[in-house]
Design an enzyme around this catalytic site. Structure first.
Site, PDB file in Angstrom:
ATOM      1  N   ARG A 189       0.824  -1.202   0.000  1.00 26.16           N
ATOM      2  CA  ARG A 189       0.000   0.000   0.000  1.00 26.16           C
ATOM      3  C   ARG A 189       0.862   1.257   0.000  1.00 26.16           C
ATOM      4  NH1 ARG A 189      -4.646  -2.482   4.111  1.00 26.16           N
ATOM      5  NH2 ARG A 189      -5.732  -3.610   2.445  1.00 26.16           N
ATOM      6  N   TYR A 217      -6.213  -1.216  -6.985  1.00 31.09           N
ATOM      7  CA  TYR A 217      -5.616  -2.423  -6.402  1.00 31.09           C
ATOM      8  C   TYR A 217      -4.932  -2.142  -5.066  1.00 31.09           C
ATOM      9  CZ  TYR A 217      -1.105  -1.281  -8.845  1.00 31.09           C
ATOM     10  OH  TYR A 217       0.037  -0.706  -9.318  1.00 31.09           O
ATOM     11  N   GLU A 218      -4.547  -3.237  -4.396  1.00 29.47           N
ATOM     12  CA  GLU A 218      -4.018  -3.207  -3.020  1.00 29.47           C
ATOM     13  C   GLU A 218      -5.036  -2.606  -2.047  1.00 29.47           C
ATOM     14  OE1 GLU A 218      -1.746  -5.045  -2.567  1.00 29.47           O
ATOM     15  OE2 GLU A 218      -0.785  -5.124  -4.536  1.00 29.47           O
ATOM     16  N   GLY A 219      -6.290  -2.900  -2.264  1.00 29.73           N
ATOM     17  CA  GLY A 219      -7.364  -2.349  -1.443  1.00 29.73           C
ATOM     18  C   GLY A 219      -7.840  -1.053  -2.052  1.00 29.73           C
ATOM     19  N   GLN A 250      -9.463   1.826   1.894  1.00 31.65           N
ATOM     20  CA  GLN A 250      -8.482   2.586   2.676  1.00 31.65           C
ATOM     21  C   GLN A 250      -9.172   3.619   3.567  1.00 31.65           C
ATOM     22  OE1 GLN A 250      -5.402   1.424   2.503  1.00 31.65           O
ATOM     23  NE2 GLN A 250      -6.134   0.046   0.899  1.00 31.65           N
TER      24      GLN A 250
END
Length: 596
Positions: A298, A442-444, A449
């Site tokens: 992240r 992506y990556e959450g 977040q």
């Protein structure tokens, strides 16, 4: 046609004039001897690699993409990628911030941060191949067994092997509690893992002799949901006892995603058919270990977008100075030419300054956060580690979401500066927009977040972490409260700080009655807090620039001009965001599902 110059001067300004990083590093035993000259020399060489080796193959890599041989399941990256990676390894770059016990150079993560910003500007798709290896390294360094560390860390450190993170499944994205991949225990202590993973960045390639996959899977007796997830290390090729490459492990690439951007990176569909893996950490505690890698990713995605913002800005500025269109409304500024360069037009300047302010603010935040990470990992004072860890936890979702949101705004503005040429591929600008848009997902996703920031990082501890950051802001406001020259920065910063406290309290009270109020406010809330954080660092940068502008260096005057733009044109966005955050849930739930 595109160009890139590493922003070494600005990096040095933030590190040495604003953050005084060498003084901070001297308090950390592993870095007590690291000095400014060493840091500057390393990032200068890193800039050369980014601008001279991987930047020239960025556009061609985007146009060519990756190729999957469905017979062998092997993937070839674009031309030049493999050769660039060889140069990267030969230069010792993978080992920069790794533990000397495993062959690393032992430099601060701060230095690696500078390298990765520049590499992301140079070529984000290429940088994702070694970038994910750092996350795998950190997860194994923190949670691996001694045997796993001995087997994998030296090779990840040297760059001879790369790593991936295998979370997502076709039916299961952010909600990892739904994953179905199974791990069957074997008599020899290993596990046979079966399942399917998708969206695996750098999941298959021929740039290294082995790829180390960190895979989430379920044991046979695992509890349902996220409490029943374990983590396994699954190499592409099994590793013999002597460290040599062994038999092919049945984890195969069965497809590549055709996506809007980062074409040069192999986003793989992976099928595991009884692949051999070993357990990382404790059974059913896989998320704890994987979060080391996920948090690193992240932070890394935020830096991807920072790199894109910087390179897009540089190219838009060069174009705006050269492109002639119309005359300034106040009269010709280039009377010797048939038209004025478009940089004279106010809205073009607004777009350029937006990208510049978000790049320089993001750089300051990224470097400060990485310095906190170095403290968390390397201080011999438990209190310092705790305080730094709290700040990294608080800021991580802001870096991921706020900086990637800003990059989408900035790269779009920079493409707009080019007019019709902006969406023509040969100029390279539309690629930056496409790549930047992916980073928000992506990556959450950035909504995830935002929920993480408001729900887990702030409300869950009754605002303790936020108060720690707020105290830093308040202390700075009080220090500069009588400095007349700083009032244009201090007053709006202090005002926003007070409003964030009130907004947090209000949303928290609503959430007691209905947790969905958190979801209704979180995205706007994160952006408000993001501006508070940026405002703090912009005020600190402005203070230094005010003190040094008398020396005649135009760098400081430009820094002040950008700071004034940020406070006048970008920070005021918080007024509308606070109103929409306060509007809360009612208008979102009034609509019946059948009415949509």
């Amino acid at each position: 046609m595109a160009q890139y110059t590493p922003p070494l001067r600005d990096m040095q300004f933030v590190m040495h004039e604003v953050l005084n990083v060498t003084d901070e590093l001297k308090t950390l035993p592993p870095y007590a001897d690291v000095d400014a000259d060493t840091i500057n020399a390393v990032i200068e060489e890193g800039g050369k690699f980014a601008s001279q080796v991987i930047f020239p193959i960025n556009l061609s890599g985007d146009q060519e993409g990756c190729t999957l041989d469905k017979t062998t399941h092997e993937v070839s990256p674009p031309k030049g990628f493999k050769e660039a990676y060889k140069t990267y390894v030969e230069g010792g770059w993978p080992a920069l911030s790794c533990d000397p016990a495993y062959g690393g150079q032992g430099l601060p993560h701060l230095v690696n941060q500078c390298l990765y910003e520049m590499m992301n500007s140079g070529n984000q798709a290429w940088t994702m191949y070694p970038g994910l290896s750092h996350g795998a390294y950190e997860a194994l360094h923190a949670h691996g067994t001694d045997e796993q560390k001995k087997t994998y860390l030296p090779k990840l450190t040297s760059g001879e092997w790369t790593g991936t993170m295998c979370l997502t499944e076709p039916h299961c994205g952010t909600d990892l509690g739904l994953l179905r991949t199974k791990a069957e225990p074997q008599a020899d202590g290993t596990y046979k893992i079966t399942g399917a993973k998708i969206f695996i960045s750098a999941g298959e390639h021929d740039m290294t002799e082995n790829i180390i996959h960190l895979v989430l899977a379920r044991l046979p007796d695992a509890p349902v949901g996220s409490k029943g997830i374990s983590l396994f290390v699954v190499p592409k090729f099994n590793v013999n006892a002597d460290g040599s490459i062994g038999s092919r492990n049945p984890i195969f690439c069965t497809g590549l995603e055709h996506k809007m951007g980062i074409h040069g990176n192999a986003t793989a569909q992976l099928t595991l058919d009884g692949a051999v893996g070993t357990l990382v950490g404790q059974p059913n505690k896989g998320l704890q270990a994987m979060f080391v890698m996920m948090n690193a990713a992240r932070l890394g995605v935020g830096m991807q977008s920072l790199g894109l913002t910087e390179v897009a800005y540089q190219n838009a500025v060069a174009y705006a100075k050269d492109r002639l269109q119309m005359r300034a409304l106040s009269g010709p500024k280039a009377p010797d030419k048939p038209a004025d360069p478009i940089i004279v037009h106010p809205d073009v300047r607004k777009m350029l300054l937006t990208a510049r302010a978000y790049a320089e603010g993001g750089r300051a935040l990224g470097l400060w956060t990485t310095l906190q990470l170095d403290k968390e990992l390397s201080s011999d004072d438990a209190d310092v580690r705790k305080e730094a860890g709290d700040m990294v936890a608080l800021i991580t979702p802001i870096i991921k979401a706020f900086i990637t949101d800003n990059a989408w705004i900035s790269t779009s503005h920079c493409m707009q500066v080019f007019g019709g040429h902006g969406y023509i591929a040969e100029w390279g600008m539309e690629q930056y927009v496409r790549d930047a848009r992916i980073n928000m997902i992506y990556e959450g996703t950035n909504t995830v977040q935002s929920l993480d920031l408001l729900g887990r990082k702030i409300l869950a501890d009754n605002g303790a972490k936020l108060r720690k950051f707020g105290k830093m802001v308040q202390d700075f406001v009080e220090e500069e409260g009588t400095n007349e020259a700083m009032q244009e920065f201090i007053n709006p910063l202090a005002d926003l700080g007070e409003k964030v406290v009130k907004l947090t309290t209000e949303v928290g009270m609503k959430a007691f009655g209905n947790q969905d109020e958190v979801g209704a406010a979180s995205v706007d809330y994160l952006r408000v807090v993001g501006h508070l954080v940026f405002g703090y660092f912009w005020a600190r940068m402005a203070k230094v620039a005010l003190e040094k502008q008398g020396g005649g260096d135009p760098f400081y005057k430009a820094k002040l001009a950008t700071a004034r733009f940020y406070f006048a044109k970008l920070l005021p966005e918080t007024a509308s965001l606070i109103r929409t955050a306060r509007a809360g849930l009612p208008t979102l739930v009034e609509m019946e599902e059948s009415w949509f």
